[in-house]
Write a protein that holds these residues in place. Structure first.
Motif, PDB file in Angstrom:
ATOM      1  N   ASP A 459       0.838  -1.367   0.519  1.00  0.00           N
ATOM      2  CA  ASP A 459      -0.494   0.255   0.130  1.00  0.00           C
ATOM      3  C   ASP A 459       1.104   1.203   0.037  1.00  0.00           C
ATOM      4  OD1 ASP A 459      -2.217  -1.295   0.132  1.00  0.00           O
ATOM      5  OD2 ASP A 459      -2.099  -1.565   1.902  1.00  0.00           O
ATOM      6  N   LEU A 460       2.050   0.895   0.680  1.00  0.00           N
ATOM      7  CA  LEU A 460       3.088   2.353   0.651  1.00  0.00           C
ATOM      8  C   LEU A 460       3.085   3.087  -0.783  1.00  0.00           C
ATOM      9  CD1 LEU A 460       4.626   1.893   3.903  1.00  0.00           C
ATOM     10  CD2 LEU A 460       3.557   3.753   3.518  1.00  0.00           C
ATOM     11  N   ASP A 461       3.639   1.606  -1.469  1.00  0.00           N
ATOM     12  CA  ASP A 461       3.517   1.693  -3.150  1.00  0.00           C
ATOM     13  C   ASP A 461       3.273   2.121  -4.183  1.00  0.00           C
ATOM     14  OD1 ASP A 461       6.550   0.976  -2.112  1.00  0.00           O
ATOM     15  OD2 ASP A 461       6.030  -1.402  -2.876  1.00  0.00           O
ATOM     16  N   THR A 462       1.464   1.914  -3.603  1.00  0.00           N
ATOM     17  CA  THR A 462       0.546   2.247  -4.513  1.00  0.00           C
ATOM     18  C   THR A 462      -0.028   3.433  -4.083  1.00  0.00           C
ATOM     19  OG1 THR A 462      -0.615   0.376  -3.371  1.00  0.00           O
ATOM     20  CG2 THR A 462       0.617  -0.618  -5.396  1.00  0.00           C
ATOM     21  N   LYS A 463      -0.481   3.456  -2.674  1.00  0.00           N
ATOM     22  CA  LYS A 463      -1.539   4.351  -2.175  1.00  0.00           C
ATOM     23  C   LYS A 463      -0.447   5.781  -2.109  1.00  0.00           C
ATOM     24  CE  LYS A 463      -5.124   1.305  -1.000  1.00  0.00           C
ATOM     25  NZ  LYS A 463      -5.480   0.678   0.191  1.00  0.00           N
ATOM     26  N   GLY A 464       0.729   5.471  -0.838  1.00  0.00           N
ATOM     27  CA  GLY A 464       1.432   6.459  -0.614  1.00  0.00           C
ATOM     28  C   GLY A 464       0.607   6.543   1.111  1.00  0.00           C
TER      29      GLY A 464
END
Length: 475
Positions: A459-464
């Motif tokens: 999620d950190l990679d895709t959503k921030g």
């Protein structure tokens, strides 16, 4: 640019006499200078202590040489609210007599053992500093790597000289810090075959205290330094900014109240036979949120604690962590914990303090282990689920230590080397969480943690970071 007409801070600015050295201080960083040295200054001003400090630089790279260029003087700037009153004041700290660099001149460091007036040893070498290094040896002219190794060498020199021991007061934020430091010293005594008589001297002639320290120290006010120096009329490259609030909890022999008259100097010190309630409250509700916000907010482009508290999403995130994930796990009255939490938020919001998240990030792995992992485990045991905010912080740290952030992690050589070995592996998350050298235990054994950390990293990679924070806030 500082105007050339401004004089450099030097002995010309001294108001107090130069007192005999009574303290050895391991560490010259911002915290000790705004905490221990500031307190010694207050006692000296009132004629209660009349002692100076020999500062030992515990690692090869440090700022003692910078201090030496201004005769070991520097300014502490206090700004914030204390008991409802706004405080803005500065003071030149004059208690440092000498600086010593064991990695450059080990013999000069050992010479401190010869000084009869020295009674106290303070330290703050970060949570990672009180640790055992099996590679440390006691050999001529070469300093051991670890702080406990250096301390053992000093104590052994003192013992061989037939002199009295010390009052040893570590300020590192690990539980039972004095007991742990003593344990490692005695371990080195065995490793180095220093003899039963030395071990008995360590036990009977030295007092090791456990402590809890609390003062937010943002450090050098780089955004205002030039203006402050113009206002004060002198150059100072070692200004330390701190909040006015301070508490120093010391667990151990009550004689320390007489030997170290902090209370008489009006300082908020507590000498007790049980510091655990104070420690649990502070580590959980002040250091815990600091350690949570640091990686997540930095990944979202936020740089300071004040900016975190001024941000609608992150304010709610921090508030909910305190009330939903931390307070239910601390065994103290709920009303007391809530009152302390509100006071902590007020300190976080201090408009005078620009507390850089990057400064909180130093040695993050040991900080997570000391400050957040106990809360995570207590929460899981009580609620039978994971605390999402703390778990997100763990995932954010793993992202940073994998080299996937715009900034690099700051940690010990051992920790950074450990991550370097695994960060390119396809099972990086499993390897990181299961590495007991990082956490003191295998975190993959905590039910559901590996899966949730894996999801958060995705999620950190895709959503921030900000979007994940908003989603957790909405739950």
């Amino acid at each position: 640019m500082i105007q050339k007409t401004l004089p450099k801070l030097s002995n010309d600015f001294r108001k107090l006499k130069r007192y005999p050295t009574r303290v050895i201080q391991f560490g010259e960083g911002n915290f000790l200078r705004a905490f221990v040295d500031w307190q010694i200054q207050q006692m000296n001003k009132q004629g209660l202590f009349n002692g100076g400090v020999a500062v030992v630089q515990p690692i090869a790279n440090g700022r003692t040489k910078n201090l030496d260029t201004q005769n070991d003087l520097y300014t502490v700037l206090l700004e914030g609210k204390l008991e409802g009153q706004t405080v803005q004041e500065h003071e030149i700290i004059e208690c440092i007599n000498d600086t010593v660099r064991p990695t450059e001149d080990f013999d000069a460091y050992l010479d401190l053992a010869k000084i009869d007036t020295i009674e106290f040893i303070f330290s703050n070498t970060t949570e990672a500093g009180i640790s055992y290094d099996p590679n440390d040896k006691l050999v001529p002219h070469q300093a051991p790597n670890s702080y406990p190794g250096k301390l053992t060498a000093l104590l052994y020199t003192r013992f061989k000289l037939g002199k009295k021991g010390f009052q040893i007061i570590p300020c590192e934020l690990i539980n039972h810090n004095g007991n742990e430091l003593k344990r490692i010293v005695l371990q080195y005594a065995d490793d180095w075959q220093l003899g039963a008589n030395f071990k008995q001297w360590v036990e009977t002639e030295n007092d090791f205290y456990a402590t809890l320290v609390d003062r937010i120290v943002p450090g050098y006010p780089k955004d205002r330094a030039e203006a402050l120096q113009q206002e004060w009329g002198y150059q100072d490259n070692s200004i330390v900014k701190a909040e006015p609030f301070l508490i120093f909890v010391i667990e151990g022999d009550p004689k320390i109240k007489t030997l170290l008259p902090l209370k008489q100097a009006g300082i908020n010190v507590v000498v007790t036979d049980d510091m655990q309630p104070y420690r649990n409250r502070k580590v959980s509700l002040l250091n815990g949120p600091h350690t949570t916000m640091s990686p997540i907010a930095r990944l979202a482009g936020i740089e300071t604690v004040g900016e975190v508290m001024a941000d609608k999403d992150f304010y709610k995130f921090v508030n909910d962590e305190m009330y939903q994930e931390i307070i239910p796990t601390v065994a103290l009255p709920e009303a007391e914990l809530k009152a302390y939490a509100e006071g902590v938020k007020e300190r976080f919001e201090n408009p005078f303090v620009k507390h850089e998240l990057s400064s909180i990030a130093l040695n993050s792995i040991s900080k997570f282990t000391a400050r957040l992992l106990p809360t995570l485990k207590r929460y899981v045991a009580k609620e039978h689920k994971l605390p999402l905010r703390i778990t997100l912080a763990l995932a954010a740290y793993l992202k940073i230590y994998q080299g996937q952030a715009s900034f690099a992690p700051q940690d010990t050589e051992a920790v950074l080397a450990g991550f370097d070995k695994i960060k390119a592996q396809p099972n990086y998350i499993h390897l990181a969480l299961s590495e007991t050298a990082f956490w003191g235990e295998d975190l993959t054994k905590i039910n559901g943690l590996e899966a949730q950390v894996t999801q958060f990293l995705t999620d950190l990679d895709t959503k921030g970071a900000r979007q994940i924070v908003a989603e957790i806030n909405a739950n």
